[in-house]
Scaffold this motif. Sequence first.
Motif, mmCIF file in Angstrom:
data_model
loop_
_atom_site.group_PDB
_atom_site.id
_atom_site.type_symbol
_atom_site.label_atom_id
_atom_site.label_comp_id
_atom_site.label_asym_id
_atom_site.label_seq_id
_atom_site.Cartn_x
_atom_site.Cartn_y
_atom_site.Cartn_z
ATOM 1 N N GLY A 1 114.062 -5.553 41.321
ATOM 2 C CA GLY A 1 112.745 -5.887 40.589
ATOM 3 C C GLY A 1 112.610 -7.222 39.719
ATOM 4 N N THR A 2 113.651 -8.010 39.656
ATOM 5 C CA THR A 2 113.683 -9.295 39.064
ATOM 6 C C THR A 2 112.910 -10.305 39.752
ATOM 7 N N ARG A 3 111.901 -10.907 39.328
ATOM 8 C CA ARG A 3 111.189 -12.181 39.873
ATOM 9 C C ARG A 3 111.429 -13.266 39.354
ATOM 10 N N LYS A 4 111.729 -14.063 40.255
ATOM 11 C CA LYS A 4 112.097 -15.572 40.115
ATOM 12 C C LYS A 4 110.945 -16.499 40.538
ATOM 13 N N TYR A 5 110.298 -17.437 39.731
ATOM 14 C CA TYR A 5 109.386 -18.259 40.101
ATOM 15 C C TYR A 5 109.785 -19.556 40.124
ATOM 16 N N LEU A 6 109.473 -20.238 41.206
ATOM 17 C CA LEU A 6 109.674 -21.727 41.214
ATOM 18 C C LEU A 6 108.421 -22.317 40.753
ATOM 19 N N ASP B 1 100.795 -13.308 37.016
ATOM 20 C CA ASP B 1 101.590 -12.551 38.198
ATOM 21 C C ASP B 1 101.808 -11.155 37.943
ATOM 22 N N LEU B 2 101.735 -10.679 36.749
ATOM 23 C CA LEU B 2 102.065 -9.240 36.054
ATOM 24 C C LEU B 2 100.531 -8.424 35.966
ATOM 25 N N GLY B 3 99.486 -9.462 35.936
ATOM 26 C CA GLY B 3 98.470 -8.886 35.830
ATOM 27 C C GLY B 3 98.204 -8.176 34.308
ATOM 28 N N GLU B 4 98.712 -9.168 33.232
ATOM 29 C CA GLU B 4 98.864 -8.476 32.030
ATOM 30 C C GLU B 4 97.698 -9.070 30.934
ATOM 31 N N TRP B 5 96.801 -9.857 31.450
ATOM 32 C CA TRP B 5 95.824 -10.112 30.448
ATOM 33 C C TRP B 5 94.605 -9.173 30.389
ATOM 34 N N PRO B 6 94.255 -8.617 29.148
ATOM 35 C CA PRO B 6 93.414 -7.709 28.859
ATOM 36 C C PRO B 6 91.966 -8.184 29.291
ATOM 37 N N VAL B 7 91.154 -7.278 29.714
ATOM 38 C CA VAL B 7 89.629 -7.721 30.003
ATOM 39 C C VAL B 7 89.158 -8.375 28.841
ATOM 40 N N PRO B 8 88.728 -9.330 28.773
ATOM 41 C CA PRO B 8 87.812 -10.146 27.735
ATOM 42 C C PRO B 8 87.318 -9.143 26.722
ATOM 43 N N GLY B 9 87.451 -9.384 25.588
ATOM 44 C CA GLY B 9 86.614 -8.351 24.615
ATOM 45 C C GLY B 9 87.284 -7.145 24.474
ATOM 46 N N THR B 10 88.304 -6.875 24.867
ATOM 47 C CA THR B 10 89.251 -5.642 24.642
ATOM 48 C C THR B 10 90.451 -5.713 24.704
ATOM 49 N N ILE B 11 91.072 -4.689 23.870
ATOM 50 C CA ILE B 11 92.439 -4.933 23.424
ATOM 51 C C ILE B 11 93.247 -3.756 24.560
ATOM 52 N N GLU C 1 95.723 -1.090 25.484
ATOM 53 C CA GLU C 1 96.719 -0.113 25.041
ATOM 54 C C GLU C 1 98.012 0.262 25.876
ATOM 55 N N ALA C 2 98.028 -0.326 26.906
ATOM 56 C CA ALA C 2 99.073 -0.312 27.685
ATOM 57 C C ALA C 2 100.615 -1.060 27.358
ATOM 58 N N PRO C 3 101.798 -0.089 27.493
ATOM 59 C CA PRO C 3 102.944 -0.907 27.355
ATOM 60 C C PRO C 3 103.036 -2.294 27.735
ATOM 61 N N ARG C 4 103.668 -3.205 27.068
ATOM 62 C CA ARG C 4 103.664 -4.585 27.509
ATOM 63 C C ARG C 4 104.569 -4.666 28.373
ATOM 64 N N LEU C 5 104.326 -5.310 29.627
ATOM 65 C CA LEU C 5 105.338 -5.581 30.758
ATOM 66 C C LEU C 5 106.063 -6.883 30.351
ATOM 67 N N LEU C 6 105.644 -7.886 29.721
ATOM 68 C CA LEU C 6 106.226 -9.113 29.189
ATOM 69 C C LEU C 6 106.458 -9.052 27.665
ATOM 70 N N SER C 7 107.338 -8.352 27.129
ATOM 71 C CA SER C 7 107.408 -8.076 25.931
ATOM 72 C C SER C 7 108.420 -8.864 25.149
ATOM 73 N N ASN C 8 109.360 -9.624 25.857
ATOM 74 C CA ASN C 8 110.331 -10.363 25.155
ATOM 75 C C ASN C 8 110.467 -11.788 25.846
ATOM 76 N N ILE C 9 110.712 -12.860 25.225
ATOM 77 C CA ILE C 9 111.125 -14.184 25.929
ATOM 78 C C ILE C 9 112.596 -14.541 25.440
ATOM 79 N N VAL C 10 113.300 -14.963 26.332
ATOM 80 C CA VAL C 10 114.570 -15.608 26.048
ATOM 81 C C VAL C 10 114.606 -17.186 26.419
ATOM 82 N N LEU C 11 114.815 -18.182 25.523
ATOM 83 C CA LEU C 11 115.207 -19.391 25.850
ATOM 84 C C LEU C 11 116.348 -19.645 26.612
#
Length: 391
Positions: free
Chosen positions: A100-105, A168-178, A180-190
């Motif tokens: 399930g890991t995704r790699k983007y170039l 790619d994850l389709g995680e932007w909310p519809v404008p004007g809404t917030i 409530e779904a669990p975040r798919l991208l919840s962490n960033i590691v540099l």
Amino acid sequence: MSATAPITQDVMTIPRKQAEGPMNLVGLTRDAMRAALIAEGTPEKQAKMRVGQIWQWIYQWGTRDFADMTNLSKAFRAELAEKFVIEVPEVVTKQVSEDGTRKYLVRIAGGHEVEVVYIPEEGRGTLCVSSQVGCTLTCSFCHTGTQKLVRNLTAAEIIGQVMVARDDLGEWPVPGTISEAPRLLSNIVLMGMGEPLYNFENVRDAMKIAMDPEGIQLSRRRITLSTSGVVPEIARTAEEIGCQLAVSFHATTDEVRNNLVPINKRWNIAELIEALRAYPRVSNSERITFEYVMLDGVNDSDADAYRLVELIRGIPAKINLIPFNEWPGAPYKRSSNNRIRAFSEIVYQAGYASPVRKPRGEDIMAACGQLKSATERERKSRKQIEADAGM
């Protein structure tokens, strides 16, 4: 060099030739965006409000077209479209691992490319972000280290990696809404391509955008910056970014670490440990993560484990043990499972969490230490790599 002297490689911070045309609003701090709007004719009294509106459209709802910013007048939207753009890196390819890991170039200015990795886990998802095209550190176990540094990424190119992953994850909310779904991208590691602390200002600005409460809204505790040991910039990380800190440690003697992580020749283990003991957030018992790649017969003995716990004694810490992820021509082999378990048990008995990182995305060369731009895949011979590693 004094401890306070800036060491960011400013000459490589931006493309050699700036693109002509409208300014990209992505990557600008709030103050910089406000100044840009004022410079293009927005009245000063309105500028702060306009920044807040535009910011929310770009970073909370993922909007890329000024025409869609419906709480702005049509005339102002037309002015914005004439003078500014909202641009993120271009996704050239996407690979999905069997786990399930995704790699983007992704392609950035100048035609250069970097790799970005999204790792899904139960209840969370982590994005591994790059900060440079290539790397200067030449760590002998790391595939990225075989690629010469081309340049630092801009703040726009760094936060842009987060934005294209959310696309790619389709995680932007519809404008004007917030949402409530669990975040798919919840962490960033540099922890992608490059040394973040050699590109401090751009990394800082990009992460401030990621943490902004009116945008992507990631907690500072959800962002981890990994350094190989750029000692003068460690305290600054706590003061100006405030994120979690990880250290690519990988050895318990200077002799071994000089070969594995050559920056150790500039700031040795003693200097690095001293900086970590003084790390401002350690006083609040925030743990530092020590990353330790397990290399067969190199750094994986019981003696290494005992030295490790003595070196970090008194520092709130977690030890991430990383089975070596092999790549073509690599001069090392992964430690056996039994050896890794024995090492982990010694560390655990000393009172430190010592999880063994499960390799992810190996089948698409997306695992830790395997990233390298597709356009920079020239293979060194095994003999040359071994010579570089001092073997």
